[in-house]
Design a protein around this motif. Sequence first.
Motif, PDB file in Angstrom:
ATOM      1  N   ARG A 485       0.849  -1.189  -0.066  1.00 15.41           N
ATOM      2  CA  ARG A 485      -0.002  -0.090   0.055  1.00 15.41           C
ATOM      3  C   ARG A 485       0.877   1.133  -0.006  1.00 15.41           C
ATOM      4  NH1 ARG A 485      -5.443   0.584   3.642  1.00 15.41           N
ATOM      5  NH2 ARG A 485      -6.321   2.360   2.539  1.00 15.41           N
ATOM      6  N   LYS A 486       0.396   2.216  -0.692  1.00 17.95           N
ATOM      7  CA  LYS A 486       1.233   3.420  -0.910  1.00 17.95           C
ATOM      8  C   LYS A 486       0.598   4.760  -0.314  1.00 17.95           C
ATOM      9  CE  LYS A 486       3.767   1.836  -5.061  1.00 17.95           C
ATOM     10  NZ  LYS A 486       3.942   2.128  -6.355  1.00 17.95           N
ATOM     11  N   SER A 487       1.272   5.725   0.018  1.00 14.06           N
ATOM     12  CA  SER A 487       0.732   7.093   0.345  1.00 14.06           C
ATOM     13  C   SER A 487       0.395   7.814  -0.976  1.00 14.06           C
ATOM     14  CB  SER A 487       1.921   7.826   0.978  1.00 14.06           C
ATOM     15  OG  SER A 487       2.759   8.153   0.347  1.00 14.06           O
ATOM     16  N   ASP A 488      -0.212   8.806  -0.874  1.00 16.18           N
ATOM     17  CA  ASP A 488      -0.614   9.695  -1.925  1.00 16.18           C
ATOM     18  C   ASP A 488       0.719  10.117  -2.760  1.00 16.18           C
ATOM     19  OD1 ASP A 488      -3.330   9.545  -0.999  1.00 16.18           O
ATOM     20  OD2 ASP A 488      -3.331  11.497  -0.045  1.00 16.18           O
ATOM     21  N   ASP A 489       1.760  10.164  -2.146  1.00 15.47           N
ATOM     22  CA  ASP A 489       2.884  10.706  -2.865  1.00 15.47           C
ATOM     23  C   ASP A 489       3.669   9.382  -3.524  1.00 15.47           C
ATOM     24  OD1 ASP A 489       4.511   9.253  -0.891  1.00 15.47           O
ATOM     25  OD2 ASP A 489       5.266  11.300  -0.187  1.00 15.47           O
ATOM     26  N   GLY A 490       3.122   8.255  -3.398  1.00 15.23           N
ATOM     27  CA  GLY A 490       3.476   7.093  -4.061  1.00 15.23           C
ATOM     28  C   GLY A 490       4.680   6.539  -3.484  1.00 15.23           C
ATOM     29  N   THR A 491       4.713   6.524  -2.267  1.00 11.61           N
ATOM     30  CA  THR A 491       6.037   5.816  -1.217  1.00 11.61           C
ATOM     31  C   THR A 491       5.276   4.881  -0.601  1.00 11.61           C
ATOM     32  OG1 THR A 491       5.707   7.517   0.397  1.00 11.61           O
ATOM     33  CG2 THR A 491       7.264   7.918  -0.958  1.00 11.61           C
ATOM     34  N   TYR A 492       5.786   3.843  -0.403  1.00  8.17           N
ATOM     35  CA  TYR A 492       5.286   2.573   0.382  1.00  8.17           C
ATOM     36  C   TYR A 492       5.089   3.120   1.770  1.00  8.17           C
ATOM     37  CZ  TYR A 492       5.941  -0.478  -3.553  1.00  8.17           C
ATOM     38  OH  TYR A 492       6.186  -1.055  -4.971  1.00  8.17           O
ATOM     39  N   LEU A 493       3.919   2.554   2.269  1.00  9.68           N
ATOM     40  CA  LEU A 493       3.623   2.898   3.749  1.00  9.68           C
ATOM     41  C   LEU A 493       4.351   1.973   4.736  1.00  9.68           C
ATOM     42  CD1 LEU A 493      -0.171   3.757   3.225  1.00  9.68           C
ATOM     43  CD2 LEU A 493       1.759   5.368   3.856  1.00  9.68           C
ATOM     44  N   TRP A 494       4.713   0.791   4.175  1.00  9.19           N
ATOM     45  CA  TRP A 494       5.204  -0.432   5.133  1.00  9.19           C
ATOM     46  C   TRP A 494       6.570  -0.806   4.704  1.00  9.19           C
ATOM     47  CZ3 TRP A 494       4.726  -2.266   9.663  1.00  9.19           C
ATOM     48  CH2 TRP A 494       4.987  -3.459  10.164  1.00  9.19           C
ATOM     49  N   PRO A 495       7.463  -1.125   5.449  1.00  4.64           N
ATOM     50  CA  PRO A 495       8.898  -1.202   4.794  1.00  4.64           C
ATOM     51  C   PRO A 495       9.122  -2.768   4.323  1.00  4.64           C
ATOM     52  CG  PRO A 495       9.001  -1.339   7.008  1.00  4.64           C
ATOM     53  CD  PRO A 495       7.588  -0.652   6.838  1.00  4.64           C
ATOM     54  N   GLY A 496       8.095  -3.667   4.564  1.00  5.56           N
ATOM     55  CA  GLY A 496       8.190  -4.946   3.821  1.00  5.56           C
ATOM     56  C   GLY A 496       9.498  -5.930   4.311  1.00  5.56           C
ATOM     57  N   TYR A 497       9.615  -6.887   3.507  1.00  5.31           N
ATOM     58  CA  TYR A 497      10.673  -7.872   3.666  1.00  5.31           C
ATOM     59  C   TYR A 497      10.899  -8.312   5.196  1.00  5.31           C
ATOM     60  CZ  TYR A 497      11.810  -5.901  -0.948  1.00  5.31           C
ATOM     61  OH  TYR A 497      11.810  -5.569  -2.048  1.00  5.31           O
ATOM     62  N   GLY A 498      11.837  -7.996   5.725  1.00  3.07           N
ATOM     63  CA  GLY A 498      12.083  -8.698   7.108  1.00  3.07           C
ATOM     64  C   GLY A 498      11.007  -8.021   8.068  1.00  3.07           C
ATOM     65  N   GLN A 499      10.792  -6.887   8.154  1.00  2.00           N
ATOM     66  CA  GLN A 499       9.729  -6.255   8.880  1.00  2.00           C
ATOM     67  C   GLN A 499       8.465  -7.008   8.800  1.00  2.00           C
ATOM     68  OE1 GLN A 499      11.142  -4.019  10.854  1.00  2.00           O
ATOM     69  NE2 GLN A 499      12.901  -3.834  10.046  1.00  2.00           N
ATOM     70  N   ASN A 500       8.342  -7.568   7.929  1.00  2.00           N
ATOM     71  CA  ASN A 500       6.771  -8.467   7.861  1.00  2.00           C
ATOM     72  C   ASN A 500       6.714  -9.292   9.010  1.00  2.00           C
ATOM     73  OD1 ASN A 500       6.218  -7.145   5.592  1.00  2.00           O
ATOM     74  ND2 ASN A 500       6.849  -8.870   4.034  1.00  2.00           N
ATOM     75  N   MET A 501       7.825  -9.698   9.748  1.00  2.00           N
ATOM     76  CA  MET A 501       7.556 -10.536  11.017  1.00  2.00           C
ATOM     77  C   MET A 501       6.628  -9.680  11.930  1.00  2.00           C
ATOM     78  SD  MET A 501       9.009 -13.200  12.459  1.00  2.00           S
ATOM     79  CE  MET A 501       7.709 -13.381  13.860  1.00  2.00           C
ATOM     80  N   ARG A 502       6.710  -8.498  11.872  1.00  4.54           N
ATOM     81  CA  ARG A 502       5.663  -7.940  13.112  1.00  4.54           C
ATOM     82  C   ARG A 502       4.354  -8.266  12.531  1.00  4.54           C
ATOM     83  NH1 ARG A 502       9.295  -4.021  15.272  1.00  4.54           N
ATOM     84  NH2 ARG A 502      11.153  -3.714  13.936  1.00  4.54           N
ATOM     85  N   VAL A 503       4.081  -8.098  11.366  1.00  6.81           N
ATOM     86  CA  VAL A 503       2.826  -8.815  10.971  1.00  6.81           C
ATOM     87  C   VAL A 503       2.545 -10.225  11.225  1.00  6.81           C
ATOM     88  CG1 VAL A 503       1.079  -8.983   9.286  1.00  6.81           C
ATOM     89  CG2 VAL A 503       2.370  -6.812   9.283  1.00  6.81           C
ATOM     90  N   LEU A 504       3.548 -11.010  10.919  1.00  3.98           N
ATOM     91  CA  LEU A 504       3.327 -12.461  11.307  1.00  3.98           C
ATOM     92  C   LEU A 504       3.335 -12.654  12.521  1.00  3.98           C
ATOM     93  CD1 LEU A 504       3.614 -14.876   9.513  1.00  3.98           C
ATOM     94  CD2 LEU A 504       6.163 -15.012   9.941  1.00  3.98           C
ATOM     95  N   LYS A 505       4.023 -12.028  13.533  1.00  2.93           N
ATOM     96  CA  LYS A 505       3.702 -12.233  14.755  1.00  2.93           C
ATOM     97  C   LYS A 505       2.299 -11.924  15.439  1.00  2.93           C
ATOM     98  CE  LYS A 505       5.460 -11.185  19.513  1.00  2.93           C
ATOM     99  NZ  LYS A 505       4.020 -10.990  20.138  1.00  2.93           N
ATOM    100  N   TRP A 506       1.770 -10.850  14.740  1.00  2.00           N
ATOM    101  CA  TRP A 506       0.258 -10.606  15.216  1.00  2.00           C
ATOM    102  C   TRP A 506      -0.636 -11.555  14.952  1.00  2.00           C
ATOM    103  CZ3 TRP A 506      -4.114  -9.074  12.139  1.00  2.00           C
ATOM    104  CH2 TRP A 506      -5.188  -8.938  12.863  1.00  2.00           C
ATOM    105  N   ILE A 507      -0.280 -11.988  13.423  1.00  2.00           N
ATOM    106  CA  ILE A 507      -1.329 -13.220  12.828  1.00  2.00           C
ATOM    107  C   ILE A 507      -1.075 -14.394  13.719  1.00  2.00           C
ATOM    108  CG2 ILE A 507      -1.227 -14.914  11.229  1.00  2.00           C
ATOM    109  CD1 ILE A 507      -0.475 -12.639   9.113  1.00  2.00           C
ATOM    110  N   ILE A 508      -0.054 -14.942  14.257  1.00  2.00           N
ATOM    111  CA  ILE A 508       0.237 -15.961  15.147  1.00  2.00           C
ATOM    112  C   ILE A 508      -0.283 -15.738  16.477  1.00  2.00           C
ATOM    113  CG2 ILE A 508       2.124 -17.294  16.507  1.00  2.00           C
ATOM    114  CD1 ILE A 508       4.065 -16.717  14.117  1.00  2.00           C
ATOM    115  N   ASP A 509      -0.437 -14.653  16.876  1.00  2.00           N
ATOM    116  CA  ASP A 509      -0.974 -14.346  18.268  1.00  2.00           C
ATOM    117  C   ASP A 509      -2.619 -14.224  18.152  1.00  2.00           C
ATOM    118  OD1 ASP A 509       1.454 -14.094  19.808  1.00  2.00           O
ATOM    119  OD2 ASP A 509       1.380 -11.874  19.596  1.00  2.00           O
ATOM    120  N   ARG A 510      -3.045 -14.065  17.110  1.00  2.00           N
ATOM    121  CA  ARG A 510      -4.281 -13.886  16.819  1.00  2.00           C
ATOM    122  C   ARG A 510      -4.732 -15.417  16.675  1.00  2.00           C
ATOM    123  NH1 ARG A 510      -8.212 -10.415  18.012  1.00  2.00           N
ATOM    124  NH2 ARG A 510      -9.425 -11.148  16.193  1.00  2.00           N
ATOM    125  N   ALA A 511      -4.063 -16.363  16.146  1.00  2.00           N
ATOM    126  CA  ALA A 511      -4.432 -17.758  15.909  1.00  2.00           C
ATOM    127  C   ALA A 511      -4.435 -18.408  17.362  1.00  2.00           C
ATOM    128  CB  ALA A 511      -3.333 -18.346  14.824  1.00  2.00           C
TER     129      ALA A 511
END
Length: 593
Positions: A485-511
């Motif tokens: 997902r991008k901002s209005d100026d076209g930059t990515y809002l989320w850094p991705g790659y290894g930082q996706n671990m933060r989302v993965l941890k939330w998913i695991i905790d939800r599960a």
Amino acid sequence: MLVAKETPTTNRHLLSWVNEMARMCKPDRVYWCDGSDEEARLLTQEAVADGVLIPLDPDKRPGSYYSRSNPNDVARTEELTFVCTPTKAEAGPTNNWMDPEDARRKLAAIYDGAMKGRTMFVIPYLMGSPDSPFAMLGVELTDSIYVALNMRIMSKIGTVALERLGGSNDFNRGLHSVADCDPERRYVTHFPQDNTIWSVGSGYGGNALLGKKCLALRIASYRAKHEGWLAEHMMLLEAESPEGETHFIAGAFPSASGKTNLAMLVPPPEFAGWKVRTIGDDIAWMRVGDDGRLYAVNPEFGFFGVAPGTNYDTNPNAMRMLEHDCIFTNVALTADRDVWWEGMDAPASDLIDWRGKPWKRGSKEPAAHPNSRFTAPMENNPALSRYAKDPRGVPISAILFGGRRSTTIPLVVESFNWTHGVYLGATAGAETTAAITGAVGRIRRDPMAMLAFIGYDAGTYFAHWLSMFGRMSRAPKIFLVNWFRKSDDGTYLWPGYGQNMRVLKWIIDRAAGRAGAMETPIGYTPRVGDLDLRGIDTTREAIAAALRVDPDEWTKELEAHADWFEKLGGTVPEALRLQRRLLLASLKAELTN
């Protein structure tokens, strides 16, 4: 020179079929692969002598080789890929269809004498561990030594497969010939009812390594529907917390949406003690276990990945995996016989490009083809899970459906229930680019990332997904993720790659039932404070924007889903059509409040 051996089987069904295909294709000789290390050495020597493989520098890339394909043969040919069912309705609107008899007649004319002057390699192979009930068996006949060497990496070939087959007639019959590599005479055809694949006119991996997309997805998905399991275009990973708690995640992502990078994720420094290990990066077969949970295996034994964009920042585990015993296809060659592709550090000298032509540093033309590939053995992966070849499979805690969307789709959203989760997967997609379609930003729906791989009608496939819930007593949770997902100026809002671990941890905790979330009209999303953001170099405002559910955007999105279902026709389950109406009503209520 390979010496023909005594036929290693007495299976009359297999021998009869091989003889029939040889009479049609007329090879000079037939060679039965046994899968031994000595055979691999001899095959490699012959491929080098014939110019099919170029040895790389043994100090820089020990045991590794380079190959170029015909410039007209560099990718899967979806427009020439057919599902040959008795009726067009069985193939559905997302597949090209050809009448089975017409297909056999058309391709037989191309196969006739296509292997004159060549060797027909007989490759018995297993997809899945030899001792696993998940495993499927196939035999590929091919005139490509490149295919023989790659199939050896991607599957278990030779004696081990013949021992599993015994005297049975239950094996996939795969016939492949590069023939004259003419795009006008190129077809990849699947006969689900006959467990047969005929591919001609291409030597590219996705069209020629018949155990991969052809058997493990298109044919397997048809078989899975009839037998009550799932064959999916999914990565599989193991995530272990510092406390030793282990969860297994499956994820389906369209091309260029981060699937391999997630499967080989390296957690950021703030997640010390967490370990993410790879089970597979491309295919998952999933069955319900005796305990009511969904178990998954990766049926492959290697990685056939896209090289460009892979580097030590985006995927350090993949780069370490490629240090030895690999085959590289259509990348660039350095002056000192190493490989290079876009995304790596700038080359130290001029190169030889993927066509075999000189390439000057600073050239705007790509040196490696954008779809250039590596084939690497599974055991090369430094983060390979100890469960990677568990014959029973691993119990899945969560299923992710990914997309590549600059607007609308939040960073992560959890489905309300199984039906809603299937809906999210059935409507997922990615934005196109001008290079592909001539229209930037159009949404290409790619249900469950299986648009090109469902071996039968898509609406019936959705119904099969819905029916799986009734087979499970402990179904995995389903999530939709979007790293892009991008901002209005076209930059990515989320850094991705290894930082996706933060989302993965939330998913695991939800599960595991221990993380907070906010209910929105389209599912549960984390609040900014629900994510572990220690040390992240991204503002909370950007993360909030990445998580935002915009009712106006989602109303338009759901209207587009109606068009998608209309295109798929009357087999789309009413439960999914009703789900769309319920979501739309919830959004309209939100807009009026």
